[in-house]
Design a protein around this motif. Structure first.
Motif, PDB file in Angstrom:
ATOM      1  N   UNK A   1      33.605  17.610  38.983  1.00  0.00           N
ATOM      2  CA  UNK A   1      34.160  18.886  38.538  1.00  0.00           C
ATOM      3  C   UNK A   1      35.664  18.751  38.424  1.00  0.00           C
ATOM      4  N   UNK A   2      36.207  19.255  37.327  1.00  0.00           N
ATOM      5  CA  UNK A   2      37.642  19.290  37.092  1.00  0.00           C
ATOM      6  C   UNK A   2      38.051  20.737  36.860  1.00  0.00           C
TER       7      UNK A   2
ATOM      8  N   UNK B   1      45.519  22.404  40.256  1.00  0.00           N
ATOM      9  CA  UNK B   1      44.559  21.491  39.640  1.00  0.00           C
ATOM     10  C   UNK B   1      43.682  20.883  40.741  1.00  0.00           C
ATOM     11  N   UNK B   2      42.456  20.521  40.363  1.00  0.00           N
ATOM     12  CA  UNK B   2      41.500  20.029  41.363  1.00  0.00           C
ATOM     13  C   UNK B   2      40.503  19.083  40.699  1.00  0.00           C
ATOM     14  N   UNK B   3      40.070  18.086  41.467  1.00  0.00           N
ATOM     15  CA  UNK B   3      39.022  17.169  41.041  1.00  0.00           C
ATOM     16  C   UNK B   3      38.061  16.962  42.201  1.00  0.00           C
ATOM     17  N   UNK B   4      36.755  17.092  41.941  1.00  0.00           N
ATOM     18  CA  UNK B   4      35.730  16.839  42.941  1.00  0.00           C
ATOM     19  C   UNK B   4      34.691  15.886  42.361  1.00  0.00           C
TER      20      UNK B   4
ATOM     21  N   UNK C   1      27.974  11.052  48.948  1.00  0.00           N
ATOM     22  CA  UNK C   1      29.379  10.774  49.223  1.00  0.00           C
ATOM     23  C   UNK C   1      30.208  11.782  48.444  1.00  0.00           C
ATOM     24  N   UNK C   2      31.065  12.519  49.143  1.00  0.00           N
ATOM     25  CA  UNK C   2      31.864  13.579  48.542  1.00  0.00           C
ATOM     26  C   UNK C   2      33.345  13.224  48.626  1.00  0.00           C
ATOM     27  N   UNK C   3      34.066  13.527  47.555  1.00  0.00           N
ATOM     28  CA  UNK C   3      35.497  13.265  47.515  1.00  0.00           C
ATOM     29  C   UNK C   3      36.176  14.354  46.700  1.00  0.00           C
ATOM     30  N   UNK C   4      37.344  14.813  47.149  1.00  0.00           N
ATOM     31  CA  UNK C   4      38.091  15.789  46.353  1.00  0.00           C
ATOM     32  C   UNK C   4      39.581  15.477  46.408  1.00  0.00           C
ATOM     33  N   UNK C   5      40.278  15.945  45.399  1.00  0.00           N
ATOM     34  CA  UNK C   5      41.728  15.794  45.302  1.00  0.00           C
ATOM     35  C   UNK C   5      42.286  17.079  44.703  1.00  0.00           C
ATOM     36  N   UNK C   6      43.276  17.681  45.373  1.00  0.00           N
ATOM     37  CA  UNK C   6      43.856  18.947  44.925  1.00  0.00           C
ATOM     38  C   UNK C   6      45.371  18.829  44.865  1.00  0.00           C
TER      39      UNK C   6
ATOM     40  N   UNK D   1      52.179  20.907  46.996  1.00  0.00           N
ATOM     41  CA  UNK D   1      51.352  20.212  47.968  1.00  0.00           C
ATOM     42  C   UNK D   1      50.222  19.439  47.329  1.00  0.00           C
ATOM     43  N   UNK D   2      49.703  18.488  48.118  1.00  0.00           N
ATOM     44  CA  UNK D   2      48.603  17.631  47.687  1.00  0.00           C
ATOM     45  C   UNK D   2      47.597  17.538  48.817  1.00  0.00           C
ATOM     46  N   UNK D   3      46.310  17.657  48.493  1.00  0.00           N
ATOM     47  CA  UNK D   3      45.269  17.562  49.503  1.00  0.00           C
ATOM     48  C   UNK D   3      44.119  16.693  49.031  1.00  0.00           C
ATOM     49  N   UNK D   4      43.475  16.009  49.970  1.00  0.00           N
ATOM     50  CA  UNK D   4      42.346  15.148  49.630  1.00  0.00           C
ATOM     51  C   UNK D   4      41.400  15.065  50.819  1.00  0.00           C
ATOM     52  N   UNK D   5      40.154  14.729  50.545  1.00  0.00           N
ATOM     53  CA  UNK D   5      39.170  14.627  51.619  1.00  0.00           C
ATOM     54  C   UNK D   5      38.004  13.763  51.205  1.00  0.00           C
ATOM     55  N   UNK D   6      37.351  13.169  52.203  1.00  0.00           N
ATOM     56  CA  UNK D   6      36.210  12.296  51.979  1.00  0.00           C
ATOM     57  C   UNK D   6      35.154  12.620  53.025  1.00  0.00           C
TER      58      UNK D   6
END
Length: 447
Positions: free
Chosen positions: A290-291, A313-316, A327-332, A365-370
């Protein structure tokens, strides 16, 4: 941004790209119909208007059959979440054209739910959801929440490709500011949980906030466009950030092969038409993504007390393995372009998995998770999953970077016949050394 952050983001990106490149093409027997003309699509239902089903089915009469598009069309009908059972059949005509036959066992439901929370987050909430009573595959829902620090009311609905909701929120709470750019959270179910763990704040401000927002959205294929005007008034005991913070947000999302929606009809057996497939191992790994991006603005000439600009903006990505583990990953990323404090970027909006007691704020800001979702049990009763995670966010404020990170796990059980998963969340805040164990129901109710 320091070197360790860059290394982590590069590492996560390499993992996602490597796994997605390894996905194999599905070669099942449906490929023999590719390129043949769809002469007719026959739809039989018990309640819902067949025209609504036809609208959600991607293939059309007179078009050429495509296996991939056919599979996605089937998934779209399952995602309507009003069917107990869905049967599909493809027949050939003497002219070697195709007739697609769809038979659905659907119905209507009315789902009520009430919950009470105690301890450090006292409150009560009531949800009522209606589905398909108008025979249009629609869903209409309402939520009322009352807590120590305010009230919330939501009314929304979805029909075909359209979605609308109206939300009102009133908050009355103390906001605490700590050293090193830390600030307390806010919410109707208790915003003072940080007081038990962190003492001697630099300052404490009593605030009253009123918000009224309207969201309108339209989905076309895999794109969703939305518009959200919001009235937001803030009043503080010491005139901190007081005034009108109203904004208009415009955004677009693109998503493919992502799990969608809550099944409110599950209690009555509806929305489980793909249960058998969900309990069956995949023939290949499945990659979904998802974008999304949105732009928020508010100007003084429109009656605002401040000029507000915010870009998001976001990417999952989700990689579902053959055994259904994921496996889940996101970047915001967010940038508030010098907006006032209340409209700055907050690490709470950049972190998805943990339950934190405080947050940090900044201009951008920037956020990410796994996270890895491991299904311990998958049977006809429900799904028991364990999901360890790591998440990280950093914000830039006053020529300094301030970060927040967490590690932990979610243990959740999802009954097939209940809309929300229930379970426990454990989060360890790496930066502020805080342990937090929370009971969760659904995505938000335990926070």
């Amino acid at each position: 941004m320091n070197i360790s952050i860059k290394k982590y983001l590069i590492f996560c990106t390499v993992i996602v790209l490597s796994l997605s490149a390894a996905l194999a093409q599905n070669t099942q027997d449906l490929g023999k119909y590719n390129g043949k003309t769809i002469q007719k699509i026959e739809i039989k239902t018990k309640r819902v208007d067949p025209g609504v089903v036809r609208h959600n089915f991607l293939l059309q009469e007179g078009a050429l059959f495509e296996e991939g598009r056919y599979r996605r069309a089937i998934e779209n009908l399952h995602n309507m979440r009003i069917f107990k059972k869905l049967d599909f059949k493809i027949d050939r005509t003497p002219q070697d054209n195709l007739i697609i036959r769809i038979e659905g066992d659907d119905g209507a439901y009315l789902f009520p739910l009430a919950f009470i929370s105690g301890g450090g987050q006292k409150g009560v909430g009531v949800t009522l959801v209606e589905g398909n009573y108008l025979k249009k595959g629609e869903m209409i829902y309402t939520f009322m929440g009352f807590g120590d620090d305010g009230i919330m009311a939501i009314l929304g609905g979805a029909y075909k490709d359209y979605f609308a909701s109206i939300k009102f929120e009133n908050l009355n709470f103390y906001r605490r500011f700590y050293e090193h750019n830390w600030v307390s959270m806010k919410g109707i179910f208790g915003s003072d949980k940080d007081k038990k763990h962190f003492h001697n704040p630099l300052s404490e401000v009593y605030q009253k906030q009123d918000k009224l927002s309207l969201t309108l959205a339209r989905t076309k294929n895999d794109f969703t466009i939305f518009l959200t005007p919001e009235y937001f008034y803030l009043n503080s005991a010491d005139n901190f950030n007081d005034g009108i913070h109203s904004t208009v947000t415009v955004g677009v999302n693109y998503q493919k092969d992502m799990r969608r929606g809550t099944n409110f009809g599950a209690l009555f057996g509806y929305g489980l038409s793909d249960k058998k497939e969900a309990l069956t191992d995949l023939t290949k790994r499945k990659f979904g993504y998802r974008l999304g991006s949105s732009f928020q603005q508010g100007y003084k000439w429109a009656g605002n007390s401040y000029k507000i600009l915010k870009l998001y903006t976001e990417m999952q990505t989700n990689i579902e393995f053959k055994n259904r583990n994921m496996l889940l990953f996101y970047l915001k990323w967010q940038n508030s372009f010098g907006s006032p404090f209340e409209d700055k970027v907050q690490t709470h909006d950049l972190l998805d998995y943990g339950k934190h007691l405080r947050q940090r704020y900044g201009r951008q800001g920037l956020g990410t998770g796994l996270s890895y979702v491991w299904y311990l049990i998958r049977d006809n009763v429900g799904l028991l999953s364990l999901s360890p995670f790591y998440e990280f966010a950093t914000v830039y404020e006053g020529k300094h970077y301030y970060s927040q990170s967490g590690v932990g796990a979610n243990l959740a059980y999802q009954f097939w016949r209940f809309p929300f998963p229930v379970g426990l969340n454990y989060t360890y805040g790496i930066k502020d050394h805080c342990h937090q164990v929370s009971f969760t129901i659904g995505a938000k109710f335990g926070q």
